[in-house]
Design an enzyme around this catalytic site. Structure first.
Site, PDB file in Angstrom:
ATOM      1  N   ASP A  15      10.463  -8.819   7.726  1.00 16.81           N
ATOM      2  CA  ASP A  15       9.753  -8.241   8.893  1.00 16.81           C
ATOM      3  C   ASP A  15       8.664  -9.418   9.690  1.00 16.81           C
ATOM      4  O   ASP A  15       7.612  -9.140   9.895  1.00 16.81           O
ATOM      5  CB  ASP A  15       8.619  -7.173   8.168  1.00 16.81           C
ATOM      6  CG  ASP A  15       8.056  -7.863   6.834  1.00 16.81           C
ATOM      7  OD1 ASP A  15       8.131  -9.077   6.688  1.00 16.81           O
ATOM      8  OD2 ASP A  15       7.361  -6.936   6.051  1.00 16.81           O
ATOM      9  N   GLU A  36      16.780  -5.452   3.891  1.00 19.73           N
ATOM     10  CA  GLU A  36      15.432  -4.888   3.337  1.00 19.73           C
ATOM     11  C   GLU A  36      14.764  -4.013   4.459  1.00 19.73           C
ATOM     12  O   GLU A  36      13.673  -4.408   4.846  1.00 19.73           O
ATOM     13  CB  GLU A  36      14.658  -6.021   3.090  1.00 19.73           C
ATOM     14  CG  GLU A  36      13.387  -5.697   2.096  1.00 19.73           C
ATOM     15  CD  GLU A  36      12.735  -6.739   1.570  1.00 19.73           C
ATOM     16  OE1 GLU A  36      12.017  -7.575   2.511  1.00 19.73           O
ATOM     17  OE2 GLU A  36      12.021  -6.719   0.508  1.00 19.73           O
ATOM     18  N   GLU A  67       3.646  -7.667  10.543  1.00 16.68           N
ATOM     19  CA  GLU A  67       4.787  -7.399   9.625  1.00 16.68           C
ATOM     20  C   GLU A  67       5.138  -5.863   9.681  1.00 16.68           C
ATOM     21  O   GLU A  67       6.302  -5.463   9.754  1.00 16.68           O
ATOM     22  CB  GLU A  67       4.816  -7.657   8.223  1.00 16.68           C
ATOM     23  CG  GLU A  67       4.717  -9.185   7.805  1.00 16.68           C
ATOM     24  CD  GLU A  67       3.495  -9.863   8.256  1.00 16.68           C
ATOM     25  OE1 GLU A  67       2.368  -9.357   8.432  1.00 16.68           O
ATOM     26  OE2 GLU A  67       3.229 -11.169   8.108  1.00 16.68           O
ATOM     27  N   HIS A  86      -3.963 -13.907  -4.445  1.00 18.59           N
ATOM     28  CA  HIS A  86      -4.042 -14.680  -3.339  1.00 18.59           C
ATOM     29  C   HIS A  86      -4.358 -13.761  -2.190  1.00 18.59           C
ATOM     30  O   HIS A  86      -4.500 -14.070  -0.955  1.00 18.59           O
ATOM     31  CB  HIS A  86      -2.840 -15.471  -3.174  1.00 18.59           C
ATOM     32  CG  HIS A  86      -1.749 -14.872  -2.668  1.00 18.59           C
ATOM     33  ND1 HIS A  86      -0.752 -14.339  -3.319  1.00 18.59           N
ATOM     34  CD2 HIS A  86      -1.378 -14.744  -1.363  1.00 18.59           C
ATOM     35  CE1 HIS A  86      -0.029 -13.700  -2.717  1.00 18.59           C
ATOM     36  NE2 HIS A  86       0.022 -14.098  -1.478  1.00 18.59           N
ATOM     37  N   ARG A 119      -5.262 -11.417   0.914  1.00 16.31           N
ATOM     38  CA  ARG A 119      -6.529 -11.290   1.788  1.00 16.31           C
ATOM     39  C   ARG A 119      -7.375 -10.282   1.336  1.00 16.31           C
ATOM     40  O   ARG A 119      -8.626 -10.167   1.330  1.00 16.31           O
ATOM     41  CB  ARG A 119      -6.131 -11.035   3.142  1.00 16.31           C
ATOM     42  CG  ARG A 119      -7.116 -11.286   4.084  1.00 16.31           C
ATOM     43  CD  ARG A 119      -6.246 -11.230   5.632  1.00 16.31           C
ATOM     44  NE  ARG A 119      -5.052 -11.973   5.816  1.00 16.31           N
ATOM     45  CZ  ARG A 119      -5.255 -13.228   6.277  1.00 16.31           C
ATOM     46  NH1 ARG A 119      -6.455 -13.480   6.929  1.00 16.31           N
ATOM     47  NH2 ARG A 119      -4.554 -14.073   6.391  1.00 16.31           N
ATOM     48  N   HIS A 148      -2.899 -20.559  -5.678  1.00 15.67           N
ATOM     49  CA  HIS A 148      -2.618 -20.708  -4.255  1.00 15.67           C
ATOM     50  C   HIS A 148      -3.724 -21.705  -3.730  1.00 15.67           C
ATOM     51  O   HIS A 148      -4.873 -21.719  -4.008  1.00 15.67           O
ATOM     52  CB  HIS A 148      -2.816 -19.407  -3.552  1.00 15.67           C
ATOM     53  CG  HIS A 148      -2.455 -19.094  -2.384  1.00 15.67           C
ATOM     54  ND1 HIS A 148      -2.686 -19.714  -0.984  1.00 15.67           N
ATOM     55  CD2 HIS A 148      -0.857 -18.671  -1.756  1.00 15.67           C
ATOM     56  CE1 HIS A 148      -2.228 -19.390  -0.043  1.00 15.67           C
ATOM     57  NE2 HIS A 148      -0.955 -18.640  -0.467  1.00 15.67           N
TER      58      HIS A 148
HETATM   59  N1  UDP Z   1       6.030 -17.785  -6.144  1.00 15.24           N
HETATM   60  C1  UDP Z   1       6.163 -19.221  -6.144  1.00 15.24           C
HETATM   61  N2  UDP Z   1       5.340 -20.072  -6.871  1.00 15.24           N
HETATM   62  C2  UDP Z   1       4.316 -19.599  -7.150  1.00 15.24           C
HETATM   63  C3  UDP Z   1       3.701 -18.053  -7.227  1.00 15.24           C
HETATM   64  C4  UDP Z   1       4.754 -17.224  -6.309  1.00 15.24           C
HETATM   65  O1  UDP Z   1       7.627 -19.583  -5.782  1.00 15.24           O
HETATM   66  O2  UDP Z   1       3.481 -20.382  -7.825  1.00 15.24           O
HETATM   67  C5  UDP Z   1       6.992 -16.992  -5.465  1.00 15.24           C
HETATM   68  C6  UDP Z   1       7.126 -15.590  -5.844  1.00 15.24           C
HETATM   69  O3  UDP Z   1       8.216 -15.791  -6.971  1.00 15.24           O
HETATM   70  C7  UDP Z   1       7.281 -14.504  -5.039  1.00 15.24           C
HETATM   71  C8  UDP Z   1       6.741 -15.230  -3.738  1.00 15.24           C
HETATM   72  O4  UDP Z   1       6.445 -16.347  -4.174  1.00 15.24           O
HETATM   73  O5  UDP Z   1       8.768 -14.462  -4.465  1.00 15.24           O
HETATM   74  C9  UDP Z   1       5.701 -14.305  -3.446  1.00 15.24           C
HETATM   75  O6  UDP Z   1       4.899 -14.616  -2.637  1.00 15.24           O
HETATM   76  P1  UDP Z   1       3.482 -14.170  -2.520  1.00 15.24           P
HETATM   77  O7  UDP Z   1       2.844 -13.565  -3.553  1.00 15.24           O
HETATM   78  O8  UDP Z   1       2.702 -15.147  -1.479  1.00 15.24           O
HETATM   79  O9  UDP Z   1       3.873 -13.164  -1.047  1.00 15.24           O
HETATM   80  P2  UDP Z   1       4.012 -11.402  -1.328  1.00 15.24           P
HETATM   81  O10 UDP Z   1       5.392 -11.121  -2.248  1.00 15.24           O
HETATM   82  O11 UDP Z   1       2.900 -10.805  -1.639  1.00 15.24           O
HETATM   83  O12 UDP Z   1       4.348 -11.300   0.247  1.00 15.24           O
END
Ligand code: UDP
Length: 345
Positions: free
Chosen positions: A92, A114, A128, A190, A192, A223
Protein backbone atom coordinates in the site's frame (compact mmCIF):
# COMPACT_ATOMS: atom_id res chain seq x y z
CA UNK A 1 7.50 -10.47 -19.37
CA UNK A 2 6.58 -9.49 -15.80
CA UNK A 3 7.58 -6.10 -14.37
CA UNK A 4 7.86 -5.75 -10.59
CA UNK A 5 7.89 -2.31 -8.97
CA UNK A 6 9.07 -1.68 -5.41
CA UNK A 7 10.37 1.26 -3.43
CA UNK A 8 10.60 0.38 0.26
CA UNK A 9 12.18 -2.26 2.46
CA UNK A 10 8.94 -4.17 3.24
CA UNK A 11 8.16 -4.38 -0.48
CA UNK A 12 11.58 -5.91 -1.16
CA UNK A 13 11.05 -8.42 1.65
CA UNK A 14 7.55 -9.35 0.55
CA UNK A 15 8.46 -9.61 -3.15
CA UNK A 16 11.53 -11.75 -2.56
CA UNK A 17 9.76 -15.13 -2.67
CA UNK A 18 7.81 -14.12 -5.80
CA UNK A 19 11.03 -13.08 -7.54
CA UNK A 20 12.67 -16.35 -6.46
CA UNK A 21 9.73 -18.33 -7.86
CA UNK A 22 9.84 -16.47 -11.19
CA UNK A 23 13.61 -17.04 -11.43
CA UNK A 24 13.33 -20.75 -10.66
CA UNK A 25 10.59 -21.19 -13.25
CA UNK A 26 12.61 -19.15 -15.77
CA UNK A 27 9.78 -16.69 -16.33
CA UNK A 28 11.27 -13.45 -17.66
CA UNK A 29 10.92 -10.42 -15.38
CA UNK A 30 12.43 -7.00 -14.79
CA UNK A 31 12.46 -5.07 -11.53
CA UNK A 32 12.05 -1.32 -11.03
CA UNK A 33 13.24 0.23 -7.77
CA UNK A 34 11.78 3.69 -7.17
CA UNK A 35 14.03 4.46 -4.19
CA UNK A 36 11.14 5.74 -2.08
CA UNK A 37 12.95 4.49 1.07
CA UNK A 38 16.54 4.39 -0.07
CA UNK A 39 18.03 4.20 3.41
CA UNK A 40 16.02 1.13 4.41
CA UNK A 41 16.98 -0.98 1.45
CA UNK A 42 20.56 -1.99 2.25
CA UNK A 43 20.10 -4.81 4.76
CA UNK A 44 17.65 -6.68 2.53
CA UNK A 45 19.09 -5.88 -0.89
CA UNK A 46 20.63 -9.37 -1.18
CA UNK A 47 17.14 -10.90 -1.13
CA UNK A 48 16.50 -9.81 -4.73
CA UNK A 49 18.72 -9.38 -7.79
CA UNK A 50 20.08 -5.86 -8.41
CA UNK A 51 17.17 -3.78 -9.74
CA UNK A 52 16.92 -3.57 -13.52
CA UNK A 53 15.89 0.09 -13.28
CA UNK A 54 16.43 2.64 -10.52
CA UNK A 55 14.28 5.74 -10.60
CA UNK A 56 16.23 7.55 -7.84
CA UNK A 57 13.43 10.01 -7.32
CA UNK A 58 13.86 11.13 -3.73
CA UNK A 59 14.59 14.78 -3.09
CA UNK A 60 14.56 16.68 0.20
CA UNK A 61 11.14 17.68 1.59
CA UNK A 62 9.20 15.95 -1.16
CA UNK A 63 5.43 15.82 -0.89
CA UNK A 64 3.46 12.71 -1.75
CA UNK A 65 2.36 14.36 -4.97
CA UNK A 66 5.97 15.05 -5.97
CA UNK A 67 6.65 11.33 -5.56
CA UNK A 68 3.54 10.43 -7.55
CA UNK A 69 4.52 12.82 -10.36
CA UNK A 70 8.15 11.65 -10.42
CA UNK A 71 7.22 7.96 -10.57
CA UNK A 72 4.63 8.55 -13.29
CA UNK A 73 7.10 10.53 -15.35
CA UNK A 74 9.99 8.08 -15.02
CA UNK A 75 8.10 4.80 -15.09
CA UNK A 76 5.98 5.51 -18.19
CA UNK A 77 8.84 5.37 -20.75
CA UNK A 78 10.16 2.20 -19.12
CA UNK A 79 6.76 0.52 -19.46
CA UNK A 80 6.49 1.80 -23.01
CA UNK A 81 9.75 0.07 -23.87
CA UNK A 82 9.11 -3.16 -21.97
CA UNK A 83 5.37 -3.53 -22.64
CA UNK A 84 5.02 -6.19 -19.91
CA UNK A 85 2.26 -8.80 -19.87
CA UNK A 86 1.60 -7.92 -16.25
CA UNK A 87 2.95 -5.45 -13.68
CA UNK A 88 3.20 -6.44 -10.02
CA UNK A 89 2.91 -4.19 -6.98
CA UNK A 90 2.88 -5.10 -3.30
CA UNK A 91 1.03 -3.60 -0.36
CA UNK A 92 0.00 0.00 0.00
CA UNK A 93 2.86 2.42 -0.59
CA UNK A 94 2.84 5.45 -2.85
CA UNK A 95 5.20 3.47 -5.11
CA UNK A 96 2.67 0.63 -5.35
CA UNK A 97 -0.33 2.88 -5.96
CA UNK A 98 1.39 5.07 -8.57
CA UNK A 99 3.02 2.19 -10.44
CA UNK A 100 -0.35 0.42 -10.56
CA UNK A 101 -2.05 3.55 -11.88
CA UNK A 102 0.62 4.04 -14.59
CA UNK A 103 0.17 0.46 -15.76
CA UNK A 104 -3.62 0.72 -15.62
CA UNK A 105 -3.53 3.87 -17.77
CA UNK A 106 -1.41 2.00 -20.32
CA UNK A 107 -3.74 -0.98 -20.38
CA UNK A 108 -1.20 -3.23 -18.69
CA UNK A 109 -2.83 -5.69 -16.24
CA UNK A 110 -1.86 -5.11 -12.61
CA UNK A 111 -1.27 -7.89 -10.08
CA UNK A 112 -1.60 -6.84 -6.43
CA UNK A 113 0.30 -8.86 -3.84
CA UNK A 114 -1.11 -8.60 -0.29
CA UNK A 115 -4.45 -7.21 -1.41
CA UNK A 116 -7.47 -6.59 0.80
CA UNK A 117 -6.04 -5.35 4.12
CA UNK A 118 -8.47 -2.76 5.42
CA UNK A 119 -9.04 -0.48 8.38
CA UNK A 120 -11.83 1.33 6.44
CA UNK A 121 -10.43 4.57 7.82
CA UNK A 122 -8.83 6.69 5.09
CA UNK A 123 -6.92 8.66 7.73
CA UNK A 124 -5.34 5.68 9.48
CA UNK A 125 -3.01 4.53 8.18
CA UNK A 126 -2.58 7.49 5.83
CA UNK A 127 -2.04 7.39 2.90
CA UNK A 128 -1.79 3.59 2.91
CA UNK A 129 -5.49 2.82 3.38
CA UNK A 130 -6.36 5.02 0.39
CA UNK A 131 -3.51 3.55 -1.66
CA UNK A 132 -4.60 -0.03 -1.10
CA UNK A 133 -8.23 0.69 -1.87
CA UNK A 134 -7.26 2.44 -5.11
CA UNK A 135 -5.02 -0.46 -6.19
CA UNK A 136 -7.75 -3.03 -5.53
CA UNK A 137 -10.16 -1.22 -7.84
CA UNK A 138 -7.79 -1.18 -10.81
CA UNK A 139 -5.94 -4.48 -10.32
CA UNK A 140 -6.58 -7.39 -12.68
CA UNK A 141 -5.36 -9.85 -10.00
CA UNK A 142 -6.07 -9.38 -6.29
CA UNK A 143 -3.94 -11.86 -4.31
CA UNK A 144 -5.26 -11.81 -0.77
CA UNK A 145 -3.09 -13.10 2.09
CA UNK A 146 -6.06 -14.44 4.08
CA UNK A 147 -9.76 -15.30 3.81
CA UNK A 148 -10.59 -12.11 5.70
CA UNK A 149 -8.80 -9.89 3.18
CA UNK A 150 -10.47 -11.84 0.35
CA UNK A 151 -13.83 -11.15 1.99
CA UNK A 152 -13.12 -7.40 1.95
CA UNK A 153 -12.19 -7.54 -1.74
CA UNK A 154 -15.22 -9.57 -2.74
CA UNK A 155 -17.49 -7.13 -0.92
CA UNK A 156 -15.93 -4.38 -3.05
CA UNK A 157 -16.51 -6.50 -6.20
CA UNK A 158 -12.80 -6.47 -7.08
CA UNK A 159 -11.49 -8.60 -9.94
CA UNK A 160 -10.02 -12.09 -9.61
CA UNK A 161 -9.71 -12.42 -5.85
CA UNK A 162 -7.60 -15.38 -4.77
CA UNK A 163 -6.33 -16.37 -1.30
CA UNK A 164 -2.60 -17.09 -1.51
CA UNK A 165 -1.19 -16.55 1.99
CA UNK A 166 1.26 -13.77 2.75
CA UNK A 167 4.58 -13.84 0.90
CA UNK A 168 6.44 -12.80 4.07
CA UNK A 169 5.57 -16.22 5.47
CA UNK A 170 7.28 -17.82 2.43
CA UNK A 171 10.33 -15.77 3.31
CA UNK A 172 10.32 -16.95 6.93
CA UNK A 173 9.95 -20.58 5.76
CA UNK A 174 12.83 -20.19 3.31
CA UNK A 175 15.14 -19.11 6.14
CA UNK A 176 14.84 -22.50 7.81
CA UNK A 177 15.44 -21.00 11.27
CA UNK A 178 14.69 -23.49 13.99
CA UNK A 179 12.02 -22.03 16.28
CA UNK A 180 12.93 -22.47 19.95
CA UNK A 181 11.73 -20.86 23.17
CA UNK A 182 14.77 -19.18 24.69
CA UNK A 183 15.24 -16.84 27.53
CA UNK A 184 14.48 -13.51 25.88
CA UNK A 185 11.45 -11.29 25.79
CA UNK A 186 11.74 -9.38 22.51
CA UNK A 187 10.23 -5.90 22.40
CA UNK A 188 9.48 -3.37 19.64
CA UNK A 189 7.31 -0.29 20.18
CA UNK A 190 7.20 2.63 17.78
CA UNK A 191 3.71 3.33 16.50
CA UNK A 192 2.51 6.90 16.30
CA UNK A 193 -0.76 6.03 18.11
CA UNK A 194 1.29 5.08 21.20
CA UNK A 195 3.40 8.25 21.41
CA UNK A 196 3.15 10.22 24.66
CA UNK A 197 1.56 8.88 27.85
CA UNK A 198 0.75 5.46 26.35
CA UNK A 199 4.34 4.82 25.37
CA UNK A 200 5.57 5.95 28.80
CA UNK A 201 3.18 3.59 30.53
CA UNK A 202 4.26 0.60 28.40
CA UNK A 203 7.92 1.45 29.11
CA UNK A 204 7.29 1.67 32.87
CA UNK A 205 5.50 -1.66 32.87
CA UNK A 206 8.29 -3.29 30.86
CA UNK A 207 10.84 -2.00 33.39
CA UNK A 208 8.74 -3.40 36.27
CA UNK A 209 8.60 -6.80 34.54
CA UNK A 210 12.32 -6.83 33.73
CA UNK A 211 13.08 -6.15 37.39
CA UNK A 212 10.62 -8.79 38.56
CA UNK A 213 11.95 -11.50 36.20
CA UNK A 214 15.77 -11.24 36.40
CA UNK A 215 16.25 -14.66 34.80
CA UNK A 216 14.69 -13.42 31.56
CA UNK A 217 16.52 -11.06 29.24
CA UNK A 218 14.33 -8.24 27.98
CA UNK A 219 15.75 -7.13 24.59
CA UNK A 220 14.46 -3.96 23.00
CA UNK A 221 15.83 -2.94 19.57
CA UNK A 222 14.70 0.66 19.79
CA UNK A 223 13.38 2.73 16.92
CA UNK A 224 15.39 5.97 16.46
CA UNK A 225 12.27 8.16 16.55
CA UNK A 226 12.75 10.76 19.35
CA UNK A 227 9.18 10.13 20.54
CA UNK A 228 10.28 6.58 21.38
CA UNK A 229 13.80 7.43 22.52
CA UNK A 230 12.57 10.04 25.04
CA UNK A 231 11.52 7.17 27.34
CA UNK A 232 14.76 5.26 27.04
CA UNK A 233 16.07 6.18 30.51
CA UNK A 234 13.07 4.49 32.13
CA UNK A 235 14.57 1.14 31.14
CA UNK A 236 17.30 0.20 33.61
CA UNK A 237 16.91 -3.59 33.54
CA UNK A 238 16.32 -3.93 29.81
CA UNK A 239 18.91 -4.51 27.06
CA UNK A 240 18.25 -1.64 24.68
CA UNK A 241 19.93 -2.00 21.27
CA UNK A 242 19.89 -0.18 17.93
CA UNK A 243 17.27 -1.47 15.45
CA UNK A 244 18.43 -4.87 14.23
CA UNK A 245 19.07 -5.85 10.61
CA UNK A 246 16.13 -7.80 9.23
CA UNK A 247 17.66 -11.26 9.52
CA UNK A 248 19.11 -10.64 12.98
CA UNK A 249 15.65 -9.55 14.04
CA UNK A 250 13.96 -12.64 12.59
CA UNK A 251 16.56 -14.83 14.29
CA UNK A 252 15.74 -13.07 17.57
CA UNK A 253 12.02 -13.69 16.92
CA UNK A 254 12.71 -17.38 16.26
CA UNK A 255 14.54 -17.73 19.61
CA UNK A 256 12.34 -15.54 21.82
CA UNK A 257 10.15 -16.84 24.64
CA UNK A 258 7.57 -14.10 24.11
CA UNK A 259 7.17 -10.94 22.03
CA UNK A 260 5.87 -7.55 23.12
CA UNK A 261 5.20 -5.29 20.14
CA UNK A 262 2.91 -2.78 18.49
CA UNK A 263 4.08 -3.70 14.97
CA UNK A 264 1.91 -4.96 12.14
CA UNK A 265 4.42 -7.08 10.24
CA UNK A 266 5.85 -8.80 13.30
CA UNK A 267 2.46 -10.48 13.84
CA UNK A 268 2.76 -12.23 10.47
CA UNK A 269 6.37 -13.27 11.01
CA UNK A 270 6.04 -14.46 14.61
CA UNK A 271 3.20 -16.81 13.62
CA UNK A 272 5.65 -18.89 11.58
CA UNK A 273 7.93 -19.32 14.60
CA UNK A 274 4.99 -20.12 16.91
CA UNK A 275 5.53 -17.18 19.24
CA UNK A 276 2.95 -15.52 21.41
CA UNK A 277 2.57 -11.78 20.98
CA UNK A 278 1.35 -9.22 23.48
CA UNK A 279 0.19 -6.53 21.07
CA UNK A 280 0.33 -3.09 22.64
CA UNK A 281 -2.66 -1.72 20.76
CA UNK A 282 -6.43 -1.57 21.22
CA UNK A 283 -7.03 -3.14 17.77
CA UNK A 284 -5.31 -4.58 14.72
CA UNK A 285 -6.03 -4.67 10.99
CA UNK A 286 -4.57 -8.21 11.12
CA UNK A 287 -7.36 -9.76 13.18
CA UNK A 288 -6.37 -13.29 12.10
CA UNK A 289 -3.67 -13.70 14.78
CA UNK A 290 -6.03 -12.64 17.56
CA UNK A 291 -8.70 -15.00 16.26
CA UNK A 292 -6.22 -17.87 16.02
CA UNK A 293 -5.24 -17.20 19.64
CA UNK A 294 -1.53 -16.39 19.64
CA UNK A 295 -1.88 -12.58 19.50
CA UNK A 296 -3.37 -10.83 22.49
CA UNK A 297 -4.43 -7.19 22.36
CA UNK A 298 -3.05 -5.28 25.34
CA UNK A 299 -4.51 -1.77 25.33
CA UNK A 300 -3.32 -0.95 28.89
CA UNK A 301 -2.35 -3.59 31.42
CA UNK A 302 0.80 -5.20 30.08
CA UNK A 303 1.93 -6.57 33.44
CA UNK A 304 -1.26 -8.57 33.95
CA UNK A 305 -1.23 -9.92 30.39
CA UNK A 306 2.46 -10.86 30.66
CA UNK A 307 2.03 -12.73 33.93
CA UNK A 308 -0.77 -14.80 32.46
CA UNK A 309 1.31 -16.15 29.56
CA UNK A 310 4.96 -16.09 30.59
CA UNK A 311 4.92 -19.46 32.37
CA UNK A 312 3.34 -21.22 29.42
CA UNK A 313 4.24 -19.38 26.21
CA UNK A 314 4.49 -22.37 23.83
CA UNK A 315 1.74 -23.00 21.28
CA UNK A 316 1.23 -25.04 18.16
CA UNK A 317 -1.26 -22.92 16.25
CA UNK A 318 -0.84 -22.83 12.44
CA UNK A 319 0.12 -19.43 11.11
CA UNK A 320 -3.14 -17.92 9.78
CA UNK A 321 -1.12 -15.51 7.63
CA UNK A 322 0.17 -18.20 5.27
CA UNK A 323 1.73 -21.61 4.75
CA UNK A 324 4.87 -20.67 2.82
CA UNK A 325 3.37 -21.27 -0.65
CA UNK A 326 2.04 -17.80 -1.52
CA UNK A 327 4.58 -17.12 -4.28
CA UNK A 328 3.85 -20.45 -5.97
CA UNK A 329 0.11 -19.65 -5.99
CA UNK A 330 0.70 -16.12 -7.29
CA UNK A 331 2.87 -17.30 -10.17
CA UNK A 332 0.43 -20.12 -10.99
CA UNK A 333 -2.39 -17.61 -11.06
CA UNK A 334 -0.52 -15.44 -13.61
CA UNK A 335 0.40 -18.41 -15.78
CA UNK A 336 -3.19 -19.67 -15.82
CA UNK A 337 -4.33 -16.37 -17.20
CA UNK A 338 -1.29 -15.66 -19.39
CA UNK A 339 0.18 -19.04 -20.46
CA UNK A 340 2.53 -17.19 -22.81
CA UNK A 341 4.55 -16.07 -19.78
CA UNK A 342 5.77 -19.65 -19.56
CA UNK A 343 6.94 -19.52 -23.15
CA UNK A 344 9.44 -16.82 -22.22
CA UNK A 345 7.92 -14.01 -24.29
N1 UDP B 1 12.23 -5.24 12.14
C1 UDP B 1 13.59 -5.21 11.88
N2 UDP B 1 14.45 -4.81 12.88
C2 UDP B 1 14.03 -4.44 14.11
C3 UDP B 1 12.63 -4.45 14.36
C4 UDP B 1 11.75 -4.85 13.34
O1 UDP B 1 14.03 -5.57 10.80
O2 UDP B 1 14.85 -4.10 14.97
C5 UDP B 1 11.32 -5.64 11.03
C6 UDP B 1 10.25 -6.65 11.41
O3 UDP B 1 10.70 -7.96 11.20
C7 UDP B 1 9.10 -6.33 10.49
C8 UDP B 1 9.29 -4.89 10.20
O4 UDP B 1 10.60 -4.51 10.64
O5 UDP B 1 9.18 -7.01 9.26
C9 UDP B 1 8.22 -4.20 10.98
O6 UDP B 1 8.27 -2.93 10.77
P1 UDP B 1 7.45 -1.95 11.63
O7 UDP B 1 7.11 -2.58 12.94
O8 UDP B 1 8.22 -0.72 11.60
O9 UDP B 1 6.20 -1.68 10.74
P2 UDP B 1 4.79 -2.28 10.63
O10 UDP B 1 4.92 -3.74 10.38
O11 UDP B 1 4.07 -1.94 11.89
O12 UDP B 1 4.25 -1.53 9.46
Amino acid sequence: MVVICFGTRPEVIKFSSVIKELSERKIPFKTVFTGQHKELFDDVSDLVPAPGYRLDLMKKNQTLNHIVAAIAQKLTPILNTLRPTVLLVQGDTTTAMTSALCAFNMNIPVGHVEAGLRTFNLNAPFPEEGNRQIISRIAAFNWAPTELSAKHLKAEKCSNVEVTGNTVVDMCHNLNYKGEYGNTVLITLHRRENFGEKMKSYFEQIETLAKRYPKLEFVFPMHPNPKVQENRDLLKHVTVTAPMGYFDFLKAVSKAKLIITDSGGVQEEAGTFKKRILLCRPNTERAEGVKAGFVQLVPDNLIEAFEKVIHNPEHNIDNPFGDGKAAERIVNSMINRFPKLNKHD
